[in-house]
Design a protein around this motif. Structure first.
Motif, PDB file in Angstrom:
ATOM      1  N   ASN A  22       0.830  -1.208   0.000  1.00  0.00           N
ATOM      2  CA  ASN A  22       0.000   0.000   0.000  1.00  0.00           C
ATOM      3  C   ASN A  22       0.864   1.258   0.000  1.00  0.00           C
ATOM      4  N   ASP A  23       1.926   1.240   0.796  1.00  0.00           N
ATOM      5  CA  ASP A  23       2.832   2.391   0.825  1.00  0.00           C
ATOM      6  C   ASP A  23       3.504   2.587  -0.533  1.00  0.00           C
ATOM      7  N   MET A  24       3.876   1.494  -1.200  1.00  0.00           N
ATOM      8  CA  MET A  24       4.489   1.607  -2.524  1.00  0.00           C
ATOM      9  C   MET A  24       3.527   2.248  -3.518  1.00  0.00           C
ATOM     10  N   LEU A  25       2.268   1.871  -3.425  1.00  0.00           N
ATOM     11  CA  LEU A  25       1.273   2.371  -4.376  1.00  0.00           C
ATOM     12  C   LEU A  25       0.958   3.850  -4.161  1.00  0.00           C
ATOM     13  N   GLN A  26       1.385   4.401  -3.021  1.00  0.00           N
ATOM     14  CA  GLN A  26       1.196   5.835  -2.779  1.00  0.00           C
ATOM     15  C   GLN A  26       2.291   6.670  -3.437  1.00  0.00           C
ATOM     16  N   ASN A  27       3.215   5.994  -4.124  1.00  0.00           N
ATOM     17  CA  ASN A  27       4.354   6.675  -4.745  1.00  0.00           C
ATOM     18  C   ASN A  27       3.917   7.839  -5.637  1.00  0.00           C
ATOM     19  N   ARG A  28       4.617   8.940  -5.500  1.00  0.00           N
ATOM     20  CA  ARG A  28       4.319  10.109  -6.317  1.00  0.00           C
ATOM     21  C   ARG A  28       5.466  10.437  -7.282  1.00  0.00           C
ATOM     22  N   ASN A  29       6.446   9.553  -7.388  1.00  0.00           N
ATOM     23  CA  ASN A  29       7.558   9.773  -8.302  1.00  0.00           C
ATOM     24  C   ASN A  29       7.099   9.478  -9.725  1.00  0.00           C
ATOM     25  N   PRO A  30       7.078  10.479 -10.611  1.00  0.00           N
ATOM     26  CA  PRO A  30       6.562  10.248 -11.970  1.00  0.00           C
ATOM     27  C   PRO A  30       7.424   9.300 -12.803  1.00  0.00           C
ATOM     28  N   GLU A  31       8.634   9.048 -12.330  1.00  0.00           N
ATOM     29  CA  GLU A  31       9.536   8.152 -13.067  1.00  0.00           C
ATOM     30  C   GLU A  31       9.066   6.698 -13.004  1.00  0.00           C
ATOM     31  N   VAL A  32       8.367   6.340 -11.928  1.00  0.00           N
ATOM     32  CA  VAL A  32       7.966   4.951 -11.692  1.00  0.00           C
ATOM     33  C   VAL A  32       6.448   4.862 -11.669  1.00  0.00           C
ATOM     34  N   ARG A  33       5.919   3.944 -12.470  1.00  0.00           N
ATOM     35  CA  ARG A  33       4.470   3.690 -12.498  1.00  0.00           C
ATOM     36  C   ARG A  33       4.237   2.231 -12.109  1.00  0.00           C
ATOM     37  N   PHE A  34       3.439   2.052 -11.064  1.00  0.00           N
ATOM     38  CA  PHE A  34       3.188   0.711 -10.541  1.00  0.00           C
ATOM     39  C   PHE A  34       1.874   0.149 -11.061  1.00  0.00           C
ATOM     40  N   THR A  35       1.887  -1.139 -11.375  1.00  0.00           N
ATOM     41  CA  THR A  35       0.668  -1.917 -11.612  1.00  0.00           C
ATOM     42  C   THR A  35       0.656  -3.044 -10.592  1.00  0.00           C
ATOM     43  N   HIS A  36      -0.402  -3.125  -9.801  1.00  0.00           N
ATOM     44  CA  HIS A  36      -0.482  -4.135  -8.752  1.00  0.00           C
ATOM     45  C   HIS A  36      -1.332  -5.310  -9.240  1.00  0.00           C
ATOM     46  N   ILE A  37      -0.717  -6.467  -9.358  1.00  0.00           N
ATOM     47  CA  ILE A  37      -1.444  -7.702  -9.664  1.00  0.00           C
ATOM     48  C   ILE A  37      -1.658  -8.455  -8.355  1.00  0.00           C
ATOM     49  N   VAL A  38      -2.904  -8.571  -7.962  1.00  0.00           N
ATOM     50  CA  VAL A  38      -3.254  -9.183  -6.672  1.00  0.00           C
ATOM     51  C   VAL A  38      -3.199 -10.696  -6.805  1.00  0.00           C
ATOM     52  N   SER A  39      -2.290 -11.307  -6.072  1.00  0.00           N
ATOM     53  CA  SER A  39      -2.092 -12.751  -6.177  1.00  0.00           C
ATOM     54  C   SER A  39      -2.761 -13.530  -5.052  1.00  0.00           C
ATOM     55  N   HIS A  40      -3.253 -12.831  -4.035  1.00  0.00           N
ATOM     56  CA  HIS A  40      -3.793 -13.542  -2.875  1.00  0.00           C
ATOM     57  C   HIS A  40      -4.810 -12.672  -2.145  1.00  0.00           C
ATOM     58  N   VAL A  41      -5.897 -13.303  -1.700  1.00  0.00           N
ATOM     59  CA  VAL A  41      -6.872 -12.668  -0.818  1.00  0.00           C
ATOM     60  C   VAL A  41      -7.182 -13.631   0.314  1.00  0.00           C
ATOM     61  N   GLU A  42      -7.624 -13.097   1.423  1.00  0.00           N
ATOM     62  CA  GLU A  42      -8.091 -13.959   2.500  1.00  0.00           C
ATOM     63  C   GLU A  42      -9.507 -14.401   2.185  1.00  0.00           C
ATOM     64  N   GLY A  43      -9.796 -15.655   2.514  1.00  0.00           N
ATOM     65  CA  GLY A  43     -11.109 -16.201   2.218  1.00  0.00           C
ATOM     66  C   GLY A  43     -11.036 -17.708   2.133  1.00  0.00           C
ATOM     67  N   SER A  44     -11.982 -18.293   1.413  1.00  0.00           N
ATOM     68  CA  SER A  44     -12.027 -19.747   1.278  1.00  0.00           C
ATOM     69  C   SER A  44     -10.909 -20.227   0.362  1.00  0.00           C
ATOM     70  N   ALA A  45     -10.660 -21.530   0.395  1.00  0.00           N
ATOM     71  CA  ALA A  45      -9.621 -22.111  -0.461  1.00  0.00           C
ATOM     72  C   ALA A  45      -9.937 -21.873  -1.930  1.00  0.00           C
ATOM     73  N   SER A  46     -11.219 -21.984  -2.298  1.00  0.00           N
ATOM     74  CA  SER A  46     -11.585 -21.775  -3.697  1.00  0.00           C
ATOM     75  C   SER A  46     -11.346 -20.334  -4.130  1.00  0.00           C
ATOM     76  N   GLU A  47     -11.619 -19.370  -3.219  1.00  0.00           N
ATOM     77  CA  GLU A  47     -11.356 -17.964  -3.530  1.00  0.00           C
ATOM     78  C   GLU A  47      -9.870 -17.722  -3.744  1.00  0.00           C
ATOM     79  N   LYS A  48      -9.045 -18.328  -2.907  1.00  0.00           N
ATOM     80  CA  LYS A  48      -7.603 -18.133  -3.015  1.00  0.00           C
ATOM     81  C   LYS A  48      -7.068 -18.706  -4.330  1.00  0.00           C
ATOM     82  N   ILE A  49      -7.524 -19.901  -4.676  1.00  0.00           N
ATOM     83  CA  ILE A  49      -7.083 -20.538  -5.924  1.00  0.00           C
ATOM     84  C   ILE A  49      -7.536 -19.709  -7.129  1.00  0.00           C
ATOM     85  N   SER A  50      -8.795 -19.291  -7.108  1.00  0.00           N
ATOM     86  CA  SER A  50      -9.336 -18.495  -8.205  1.00  0.00           C
ATOM     87  C   SER A  50      -8.567 -17.195  -8.372  1.00  0.00           C
ATOM     88  N   ARG A  51      -8.253 -16.533  -7.234  1.00  0.00           N
ATOM     89  CA  ARG A  51      -7.525 -15.264  -7.305  1.00  0.00           C
ATOM     90  C   ARG A  51      -6.133 -15.467  -7.892  1.00  0.00           C
TER      91      ARG A  51
END
Length: 352
Positions: A22-51
């Motif tokens: 979250n702190d990384m995504l607050q970056n204001r340096n125009p030189e670096v642009r972040f794309t966050h690919i979410v690899s994990h969420v809390e939840g059931s096993a099926s939700e985790k696998i699907s994510r």
């Protein structure tokens, strides 16, 4: 520069790794642009696998990618993230593997010889391995990879926590921030509270326990020991709530058995809190005994009791320690400075 972050959700997971992302995504340096690919969420096993499957597809579809920054812990987290290392290698993209797991040493040492070979192979494909402290750099260089291992401390935006300074108004109040369970030492803390309150009659002591985990078992122990007036079990608290609870205690207490470099301790130090913690992981890099806090051997309840009683009874010394903590965090763990260290690494890897 297009940087793809692979790591857990910042809204559907709890803990230090999500805070760092979250702190990384607050970056204001125009030189670096972040794309966050979410690899994990809390939840059931099926939700985790699907994510995780969705994250792999999203990664394959992402065209703007100069570098991949993967946040990893031990166990299943490592094996999930290893797929992204392999995919990055196939695409010819440099990989920064950022290791957060407090028990990565136990994970590696308890793995089979084949699993250890796989772990070493995955890390050998990484352009840089970021660890949280000198302790972890030594472990990785000795056991997993003797090249490309660098220390990048967790950090905080220090100005956000200045308003939480209350020293010495709340010296009899102690805040625990972490998952309630044996690894974080919460049962040792409850034993210490029992001794101090019921045996030594420190009835003014108050312990706030904030976190998820074994909440029902902790409640039961509080009831059994008659500590209802001295121990409050808060459950999981969000960022705004955390700021409020930091204002109610002058000491952060975390008698853990293993750790990386806990965000909760960094934040508490930035808020001018005394630290009582286990002498584990990267914490000795943060806390110097008698200078800005106290370190105990995990499981040493007697020492824990002594330090709690000492903090409560020595306000002038605690004010000095609290001020030392704020200075140390601003000088060494200020996120604005650490971000520049990270971006410098990015530039070097992309150029090469």
């Amino acid at each position: 520069m297009e940087v793809v972050i692979v790591g857990p959700s910042i809204t559907r997971t709890k803990g230090g790794m999500a805070t760092v992302i979250n702190d990384m995504l607050q970056n204001r340096n125009p030189e670096v642009r972040f794309t966050h690919i979410v690899s994990h969420v809390e939840g059931s096993a099926s939700e985790k696998i699907s994510r995780n499957l969705d994250a792999i597809l999203e990664f394959l579809k992402t065209s703007k990618m100069d570098l991949v920054h993967i946040h990893v812990a031990s166990g299943a987290s490592f094996y999930r993230k290893s797929l992204f290392v392999l995919l990055s290698k196939l695409r010819g993209k440099p990989v920064v593997m950022h290791v957060h797991g407090a028990d990565f040493d136990s994970f590696y040492n308890s793995s089979s010889s084949i699993a250890q070979w796989y772990i070493r192979m995955i890390f050998s494909f990484c352009s840089s391995i970021l660890v949280l402290s000198g302790f972890w750099r030594h472990f990785f260089e000795k056991n997993i990879s003797n090249k490309n291992v660098e220390v990048l401390h967790n950090g905080v935006y220090t100005q956000f926590f200045a308003s939480c300074y209350t020293m010495p108004a709340n010296l009899s109040k102690f805040l625990f921030l972490g998952r309630l369970g044996q690894r974080k030492g919460v049962y040792d803390l409850l034993e210490a509270a029992d001794i101090l309150v019921n045996r030594h009659h420190h009835h003014d002591l108050v312990f706030y326990l904030a976190g998820d985990g074994e909440i029902e078992q902790v409640h039961r122990i509080v009831q059994e020991k008659g500590l209802q007036n001295n121990v409050q079990v808060l459950g999981w608290i969000g960022e705004k709530e955390k700021m409020e609870w930091l204002k109610r205690a002058d000491t952060m207490i975390l008698p853990s058995y293993n750790e990386g470099l806990p965000m909760s301790i960094l934040e508490a130090m930035a808020a001018g809190k005394i630290i009582i913690s286990g002498r584990v992981g990267g914490i000795p890099d943060l806390v110097t005994e008698g200078v800005n806090g106290f370190l105990i051997t995990p499981g040493d309840v007697e020492s824990l009791c002594q330090h709690i009683a000492f903090v409560k009874s020595n306000p002038q010394e605690m004010i000095r320690m609290a001020e030392n903590n704020q200075r140390k965090i601003d000088a060494e763990y200020n996120l604005a400075r650490l971000n520049e260290q990270l971006f410098s690494l990015y530039r070097r890897l992309v150029r090469s």
